[in-house]
Motif scaffolding. Sequence first.
Motif, short mmCIF file in Angstrom:
data_model
loop_
_atom_site.label_atom_id
_atom_site.label_comp_id
_atom_site.label_asym_id
_atom_site.label_seq_id
_atom_site.Cartn_x
_atom_site.Cartn_y
_atom_site.Cartn_z
N CYS A 1 5.30 -6.37 4.92
CA CYS A 1 5.12 -6.47 6.35
C CYS A 1 3.91 -6.05 6.47
O CYS A 1 3.30 -4.79 6.30
CB CYS A 1 6.11 -5.78 6.97
SG CYS A 1 5.97 -6.04 8.87
N LEU A 2 2.84 -6.67 7.39
CA LEU A 2 1.68 -6.53 7.79
C LEU A 2 1.82 -5.34 8.85
O LEU A 2 0.45 -4.73 9.21
CB LEU A 2 0.64 -7.65 8.15
CG LEU A 2 0.72 -8.50 6.72
CD1 LEU A 2 -0.38 -9.72 7.09
CD2 LEU A 2 -0.14 -7.94 5.71
N ASN A 3 2.73 -5.19 9.66
CA ASN A 3 3.03 -4.43 10.96
C ASN A 3 3.34 -3.01 10.50
O ASN A 3 2.74 -2.15 11.10
CB ASN A 3 3.90 -5.22 11.93
CG ASN A 3 4.00 -4.19 13.22
OD1 ASN A 3 2.90 -4.20 13.88
ND2 ASN A 3 5.12 -4.12 13.67
N CYS A 4 4.12 -2.88 9.67
CA CYS A 4 4.83 -1.47 9.72
C CYS A 4 4.76 -1.19 7.88
O CYS A 4 5.16 -0.10 7.76
CB CYS A 4 6.31 -1.31 10.02
SG CYS A 4 7.48 -2.42 9.19
N ASN A 5 4.23 -2.15 7.04
CA ASN A 5 4.19 -1.83 5.67
C ASN A 5 5.41 -1.81 4.91
O ASN A 5 5.47 -1.12 4.02
CB ASN A 5 3.30 -0.48 5.55
CG ASN A 5 1.96 -0.52 5.95
OD1 ASN A 5 1.24 -1.70 6.08
ND2 ASN A 5 1.24 0.47 6.62
N SER A 6 6.45 -2.11 5.51
CA SER A 6 7.93 -2.09 4.92
C SER A 6 7.96 -3.55 4.13
O SER A 6 7.50 -4.52 4.38
CB SER A 6 9.02 -2.29 6.02
OG SER A 6 10.26 -2.51 5.54
N TYR A 7 8.73 -3.23 3.00
CA TYR A 7 9.04 -4.26 2.01
C TYR A 7 10.47 -4.96 2.48
O TYR A 7 10.91 -5.72 1.70
CB TYR A 7 8.83 -3.85 0.52
CG TYR A 7 7.59 -3.78 0.03
CD1 TYR A 7 6.98 -5.09 -0.55
CD2 TYR A 7 6.79 -2.66 -0.11
CE1 TYR A 7 5.59 -5.06 -0.91
CE2 TYR A 7 5.76 -2.74 -0.36
CZ TYR A 7 5.05 -3.91 -0.92
OH TYR A 7 3.64 -3.92 -1.40
N ASN A 8 10.89 -4.48 3.40
CA ASN A 8 12.45 -4.74 3.91
C ASN A 8 12.17 -6.29 4.64
O ASN A 8 12.19 -6.24 5.88
CB ASN A 8 13.17 -3.64 4.54
CG ASN A 8 14.68 -4.17 5.09
OD1 ASN A 8 14.93 -5.15 4.52
ND2 ASN A 8 14.94 -3.50 5.94
N THR A 9 11.87 -7.27 3.97
CA THR A 9 11.37 -8.40 4.64
C THR A 9 12.25 -9.82 3.93
O THR A 9 12.83 -9.46 2.85
CB THR A 9 9.97 -8.78 4.41
OG1 THR A 9 9.87 -8.65 2.96
CG2 THR A 9 9.06 -7.48 5.20
N ARG A 10 12.06 -10.75 4.75
CA ARG A 10 12.87 -11.96 4.28
C ARG A 10 11.89 -13.13 4.68
O ARG A 10 11.24 -13.04 5.61
CB ARG A 10 14.16 -12.09 4.80
CG ARG A 10 14.04 -12.32 6.38
CD ARG A 10 15.52 -12.53 6.82
NE ARG A 10 16.41 -11.24 6.95
CZ ARG A 10 17.54 -11.15 7.30
NH1 ARG A 10 18.17 -12.39 7.48
NH2 ARG A 10 18.07 -9.78 7.34
N GLN A 11 11.84 -14.03 3.78
CA GLN A 11 10.83 -15.25 3.95
C GLN A 11 11.67 -16.17 4.89
O GLN A 11 12.86 -16.43 4.90
CB GLN A 11 10.59 -16.08 2.47
CG GLN A 11 9.76 -17.21 2.69
CD GLN A 11 9.52 -17.79 1.38
OE1 GLN A 11 9.81 -17.32 0.32
NE2 GLN A 11 9.23 -19.11 1.33
N THR A 12 10.71 -16.72 5.81
CA THR A 12 11.48 -17.44 6.87
C THR A 12 10.96 -19.08 6.47
O THR A 12 11.68 -19.75 6.83
CB THR A 12 10.90 -17.32 8.18
OG1 THR A 12 9.66 -17.03 8.40
CG2 THR A 12 11.37 -15.66 8.84
N ARG A 13 9.50 -19.12 6.10
CA ARG A 13 9.10 -20.52 5.81
C ARG A 13 7.77 -20.37 4.80
O ARG A 13 7.33 -19.17 4.82
CB ARG A 13 8.70 -21.45 6.83
CG ARG A 13 7.68 -20.85 7.87
CD ARG A 13 7.68 -21.72 9.15
NE ARG A 13 6.66 -21.02 10.15
CZ ARG A 13 5.33 -21.24 10.42
NH1 ARG A 13 5.00 -22.09 9.31
NH2 ARG A 13 4.61 -20.85 11.13
N GLY A 14 7.79 -21.27 4.08
CA GLY A 14 6.63 -21.03 3.28
C GLY A 14 5.60 -22.39 3.29
O GLY A 14 5.76 -23.31 3.71
N CYS A 15 4.51 -22.33 2.37
CA CYS A 15 3.70 -23.38 2.45
C CYS A 15 3.04 -23.15 0.87
O CYS A 15 2.75 -22.05 0.45
CB CYS A 15 2.67 -23.35 3.33
SG CYS A 15 1.74 -21.83 3.72
N HIS A 16 2.51 -24.38 0.47
CA HIS A 16 1.99 -24.34 -0.97
C HIS A 16 0.73 -23.55 -1.21
O HIS A 16 0.41 -22.72 -2.04
CB HIS A 16 1.79 -25.82 -1.53
CG HIS A 16 3.27 -26.38 -1.56
ND1 HIS A 16 3.96 -26.05 -2.52
CD2 HIS A 16 3.56 -27.44 -0.91
CE1 HIS A 16 5.27 -26.98 -2.22
NE2 HIS A 16 4.73 -27.61 -1.12
#
Length: 305
Positions: free
Chosen positions: A283-298
């Motif tokens: 996460c760029l806001n709090c530096n946590s790795y407790n994240t999930r992908q919501t959408r992606g692009c190539h």
Amino acid sequence: MGTTMEYFHDPMATHGSNGLEEHTSTSKKSDVEGMAESLEKLDEGYLQYGCSHYKRRCRIRAPCCNEVFDCRHCHNEAKNSVDVKPQQRHDVPRHKVQRVICSLCDTEQDVHQVCINCGVCMGKYFCETCKLFDDDISKQQYHCDGCGICRTGGRDNFFHCFKCGCCYSIMLKDCHPCVEGAMHHNCPVCFEFLFESTRDINVLPCGHTIHMDCLKEMQQHLQFFCPMCSKSVCDMSKVWEKLDEEVALTPMPESYQNKKIWILCNDCNATSEVPFHIVAQKCLNCNSYNTRQTRGCHTTDTCRQ
């Protein structure tokens, strides 16, 4: 309201003055002996009766099924066992208990702290509202009007949060996140109803609640996130530092170096567009790795179109 019975006699108390007749002195001695005998009777059988849940000198007649049990927990365990048909399983309504049976003289009677027949105190702690008797007052029982039931641990050590709807440690009074009805649900691990549970309960940083032993079991299986909202349940900064090192030591193939994805942080709820990595996304806001992908692009170029 819960009460604890205490017995007090002042040996310095005196009645009358010099010159009292002999029969008055004899009467006084008789009264003192009678009081001592009464106090001794009140304590008869102290801590010698009860069950695995309570030390007490009475049993209850359950108003729901008219059967006699040592306590409501004994009733609930018996009436909710796998041997009972699902449609017949039930809990005793604690506030509706109207009859108790003295364990010393077997006299059935209305709910009282002292037996009407033999004069024994059926529980040093007694709550008329909850119909609770307990001789083990080391639990520091007290009745909470907000909860509507008795709690243990000492009234001075807890406060009632009216938004959460339960009692919390006084240490959390000004620093816990309020979650409406936080205790009025089942434990997310074992599914036992938390509000009336006799097991220790932990309030997570997110405000959700869980049994202490269930939380420890989760951590033993390397699960460090709230089962309700996925927020971290403890300080994970050291883990994030290790992941920083692992990400740095794991370069992505050239075809993936420009790929970016959108993530949602479970800890701060921020969304970010970050470089895709096979290990984890930060996460760029709090530096946590407790994240999930919501959408992606190539690729980055595709993202900008």
